[in-house]
Design an enzyme around this catalytic site. Structure first.
Site, short mmCIF file in Angstrom:
data_model
loop_
_atom_site.label_atom_id
_atom_site.label_comp_id
_atom_site.label_asym_id
_atom_site.label_seq_id
_atom_site.Cartn_x
_atom_site.Cartn_y
_atom_site.Cartn_z
N SER A 41 0.46 12.21 -15.71
CA SER A 41 -0.78 12.28 -16.42
C SER A 41 -0.59 13.27 -17.40
CB SER A 41 -2.13 12.31 -15.72
OG SER A 41 -3.02 12.60 -16.36
N ASP A 62 0.83 -1.20 0.05
CA ASP A 62 -0.10 0.08 -0.28
C ASP A 62 0.87 1.34 -0.05
OD1 ASP A 62 -1.53 2.30 0.23
OD2 ASP A 62 -2.63 1.07 1.88
N TYR A 114 -7.07 15.35 -8.90
CA TYR A 114 -6.28 14.45 -9.48
C TYR A 114 -5.19 15.21 -10.29
CZ TYR A 114 -5.15 10.84 -13.15
OH TYR A 114 -4.53 9.92 -13.87
N1 LIG Z 1 -5.72 5.05 -17.64
C1 LIG Z 1 -5.41 6.48 -18.23
O1 LIG Z 1 -6.30 6.87 -18.78
C2 LIG Z 1 -4.34 7.33 -17.56
C3 LIG Z 1 -4.02 8.49 -17.98
C4 LIG Z 1 -3.05 9.11 -17.43
C5 LIG Z 1 -2.44 8.80 -16.42
N2 LIG Z 1 -2.92 7.44 -15.67
C6 LIG Z 1 -1.97 6.94 -14.61
O2 LIG Z 1 -1.42 5.56 -14.63
C7 LIG Z 1 -1.31 5.03 -13.58
C8 LIG Z 1 -1.92 3.52 -13.76
O3 LIG Z 1 -3.50 3.88 -14.20
P1 LIG Z 1 -4.33 2.78 -15.03
O4 LIG Z 1 -5.06 3.26 -15.79
O5 LIG Z 1 -3.38 1.48 -15.15
O6 LIG Z 1 -5.27 2.58 -13.71
P2 LIG Z 1 -5.95 1.07 -12.79
O7 LIG Z 1 -6.78 1.48 -12.04
O8 LIG Z 1 -5.76 -0.23 -13.69
O9 LIG Z 1 -4.44 0.53 -12.21
C9 LIG Z 1 -4.04 1.47 -11.03
C10 LIG Z 1 -3.32 0.48 -9.95
O10 LIG Z 1 -3.00 1.10 -8.88
C11 LIG Z 1 -3.12 0.58 -7.54
N3 LIG Z 1 -3.24 1.22 -6.41
C12 LIG Z 1 -4.31 1.94 -6.17
N4 LIG Z 1 -4.03 2.44 -4.84
C13 LIG Z 1 -3.09 1.93 -4.46
C14 LIG Z 1 -2.29 1.83 -3.37
N5 LIG Z 1 -2.75 2.68 -2.10
N6 LIG Z 1 -1.20 1.52 -3.14
C15 LIG Z 1 -0.73 0.36 -4.14
N7 LIG Z 1 -1.31 0.60 -5.22
C16 LIG Z 1 -2.48 1.17 -5.32
C17 LIG Z 1 -4.55 -0.19 -8.18
O11 LIG Z 1 -4.88 -1.39 -7.02
C18 LIG Z 1 -4.49 -0.48 -9.35
O12 LIG Z 1 -3.74 -1.88 -9.69
C19 LIG Z 1 -2.08 5.75 -12.68
O13 LIG Z 1 -0.97 6.60 -11.82
C20 LIG Z 1 -3.08 6.66 -13.33
O14 LIG Z 1 -3.12 7.92 -12.65
C21 LIG Z 1 -3.77 6.77 -16.57
#
Ligand SMILES: NC(=O)c1ccc[n+]([C@@H]2O[C@H](COP(=O)([O-])OP(=O)(O)OC[C@H]3O[C@@H](n4cnc5c(N)ncnc54)[C@H](O)[C@@H]3O)[C@@H](O)[C@H]2O)c1
Length: 263
Positions: free
Chosen positions: A149, A68, A162
């Site tokens: 992001s 976490d 965010y």
């Molecule tokens: N999907 C998008 O469009 C997008 C765009 C820009 C940036 N991002 C960033 O990319 C990263 C990955 O996002 P994603 O789209 O794969 O989302 P996702 O929700 O599929 O994956 C995020 C992961 O983070 C984990 N997580 C959340 N809280 C946590 C904690 N307290 N401790 C440890 N792990 C934790 C979740 O369990 C999950 O496995 C994030 O930082 C997100 O902000 C995503």
């Protein structure tokens, strides 16, 4: 990076947020290059069976563990475990993140705090916990890569907390990069626009629960990103080809933040 590159063969790598989306694709990307991979996440149910999947994909070694990113003692323990099981740590990739939507006037304080605790403070304490391991062991390519992001570059209505957490993360990356520059450890961030992952899937299509939040939609390249598009950038920022790049937030967004689209 050429598909047959062996620069990550046997290299110990930790991916935080590896249970889903971009983190999962990144762990699999390193595995395909023969790395030793620690797949870490707070969501342990989604890590079940993933170590075997990583080994099948080509990882020289792999294990999964609970982490976490809001909990510094847990991070210290799990990164100690990573270094012990994988024989050190060369690369940390921080993909953990949460998105909470809603107008700033309406957002609950605990939601605002959660976003910063995971997206920004989580990165700081994860990098801090990884540093003793990155700084020891053989002198070779070492790196920290975080997921920022496009919201850090061009914030959007109804995701203010965010966006603020992501520009704060990008600033931490810049400062940490300079503080670590003489050690040779590079520190960078990636800024995707919309990626097709469980984070964004609730907002695809028509839904009444968007609280005014809208996805960026298709990029100028005509599609949204797949997690593998971002994983490739994580491998690039960990690899030899980027050894003189540090402190940047690199858009990987199909041109989404490059210019306003023609109207
Ligand atoms: N999907 C998008 O469009 C997008 C765009 C820009 C940036 N991002 C960033 O990319 C990263 C990955 O996002 P994603 O789209 O794969 O989302 P996702 O929700 O599929 O994956 C995020 C992961 O983070 C984990 N997580 C959340 N809280 C946590 C904690 N307290 N401790 C440890 N792990 C934790 C979740 O369990 C999950 O496995 C994030 O930082 C997100 O902000 C995503």
């Amino acid at each position: 990076m050429p598909e047959n590159s062996n620069e990550f063969q046997g290299r110990p790598i930790a991916v935080l947020g590896a249970a889903s989306g971009i983190g999962r694709a990144t762990a699999l990307g390193f595995a395909a290059h023969g790395a030793k991979v620690a797949a870490l996440d707070v969501n342990t149910s989604q890590l079940e069976g993933f170590a075997e999947e990583l080994k099948t994909a080509g990882a020289e070694n792999a294990f999964c563990a609970a982490a976490d990113v809001r909990d510094s003692s847990m991070l210290n323990a799990v990164l100690n475990q990573t270094a012990a099981e994988l024989g050190g740590l060369d690369h940390l990739v921080f993909t953990s993140g949460i998105l909470r939507v809603g107008a700033l006037a309406d957002m609950a304080e605990d939601e605002f705090d959660d976003v910063f605790a995971v997206n920004m403070r989580g990165f700081w304490i994860a990098a801090r916990a990884a540093l003793p391991h990155l700084q020891s062991g053989p002198e070779r390519r070492k790196s920290i890569t975080a997921l920022s992001s496009a919201a850090a570059i061009r914030p959007k209505a109804s995701s203010g907390a965010y966006a603020a957490s992501k520009i704060a993360l990008s600033h931490l990356v810049r400062v940490l990069a300079v503080e670590l520059a003489s050690s040779g450890i590079t520190v960078n961030a990636i800024a995707p626009a919309t990626v097709d992952t469980p984070m964004t899937q609730p907002f695809m299509g028509e839904t009444s629960a968007n609280h005014g939040y809208r996805l960026s939609g298709t990029s100028p390249m005509g599609r949204i990103a797949q997690p593998e598009d971002i994983a490739k950038a994580c491998l690039f920022l960990s690899g030899d080809a980027s050894s003189y790049i540090t402190g940047i937030t690199m858009p990987v967004d199909g041109g989404s933040t490059a210019a306003m689209p023609r109207t």
